[in-house]
Design an enzyme around this catalytic site. Structure first.
Site, short mmCIF file in Angstrom:
data_model
loop_
_atom_site.label_atom_id
_atom_site.label_comp_id
_atom_site.label_asym_id
_atom_site.label_seq_id
_atom_site.Cartn_x
_atom_site.Cartn_y
_atom_site.Cartn_z
N GLU A 134 4.02 -1.49 -34.52
CA GLU A 134 4.31 -0.26 -33.81
C GLU A 134 3.63 0.93 -34.46
OE1 GLU A 134 8.15 2.40 -32.32
OE2 GLU A 134 8.40 0.93 -33.93
N ASP A 169 5.87 2.52 -28.08
CA ASP A 169 6.94 3.51 -28.06
C ASP A 169 6.42 4.78 -27.41
OD1 ASP A 169 8.72 5.66 -28.82
OD2 ASP A 169 9.61 4.29 -30.27
N GLN A 195 9.41 1.06 -25.72
CA GLN A 195 10.56 1.87 -26.11
C GLN A 195 10.37 3.30 -25.59
OE1 GLN A 195 10.49 1.32 -30.41
NE2 GLN A 195 12.07 -0.26 -30.27
N GLU A 231 15.51 3.93 -27.53
CA GLU A 231 15.53 4.17 -28.97
C GLU A 231 15.47 5.69 -29.20
OE1 GLU A 231 13.41 2.34 -32.94
OE2 GLU A 231 12.14 3.38 -31.50
#
Length: 249
Positions: A134, A169, A195, A231
């Site tokens: 990530e 993300d 996310q 998240e």
């Protein structure tokens, strides 16, 4: 209907992990994901997952010492990094988690990172798990080794491993790079999980500058069939901030 996962590293953190799993189910989530759940015995977590019927999408490798944010890219720390990978994979296997996010750490060395990712991918392959990497934005994670989604894709190519994917993300991408949807479309073959959180504040997704009510359906329209992982850091209690979900149910 979209499928949402609750990241219990940020949501219901005041509860024991097993109670947070149950609360996620009651709130309407179809899965959960976790940061560092290792203080909870795997069999205890698995029992709560089986009780609720929720999938566990993934867990993170340990961060190392204070401020390190992972070990996998740190030259000279290979033994610690691989012990953390082993720990995460064992816990994931015992709980039925689908993936392990291998955290890179600050600064770092690309050759070291690639070698450790190859190790993780080989160990994960035997267990039927996916390895995730990530990119983190430089504002929240100064000096983190992995910062851009294109960099992550290039590293995956260099590992030569088929079971490494990007944790995409949207919050980190927006803060660091922008142009979320086009980057997502270009890198879809490399993406293993999505996310989201508001930007720039990382709060509930119905605040901030990202129009998730349009972005998430657009991702699905491009062919995304996976979960969307919530998240974010609630401004108040987790339950008080769940109104954003109503528009997707």
């Amino acid at each position: 209907m979209m499928r949402f996962s609750a990241n219990l590293g940020f949501l219901w953190t005041e509860l024991a992990l097993t109670d947070a799993i149950r609360r996620a189910k009651a709130a309407g989530f179809q899965a959960v994901e976790m940061h560092w759940p290792y203080e909870t015995h795997a069999e205890v977590a698995r029992a709560a997952l089986e009780e609720t019927g929720l999938s566990l999408l993934g867990v993170n490798t340990v961060r190392g010492e204070a401020g390190e944010n992972g070990l996998a890219a740190l030259k000279g720390r290979e033994a610690e990094a691989r012990a953390g990978i082993d720990q995460a994979l064992e816990w994931a296997d015992e709980t039925g988690a689908h993936a392990v996010h291998v955290m890179a750490g600050r600064f770092g060395d690309e050759a070291t990172y690639i070698a450790n990712l190859r190790y993780a991918a080989e160990e994960a392959r035997d267990l039927g798990k996916t390895i995730l990497i990530e990119p983190l934005n430089a504002r929240d994670a100064p000096d983190y080794f992995l910062t851009e989604v294109e960099q992550a894709a290039e590293i995956i190519i260099r590992t030569g491993a088929a079971n490494i994917r990007i944790m995409f993300d949207c919050y980190h991408v927006q803060v660091m790079q922008g142009d979320i949807l086009r980057r997502f479309e270009a890198l879809m073959p490399f993406i293993g999980h999505v996310q989201f959180a508001a930007a720039p504040g990382r709060g509930e997704p119905d605040t901030g500058e990202i129009a998730y009510e349009r972005l998430l359906p657009a991702m699905e329209a491009l062919g995304w069939k996976g979960f969307f992982g919530a998240e974010y850091r609630p401004k108040g209690t987790t339950d008080e901030g769940l109104g954003w979900m109503k528009g997707y149910l």
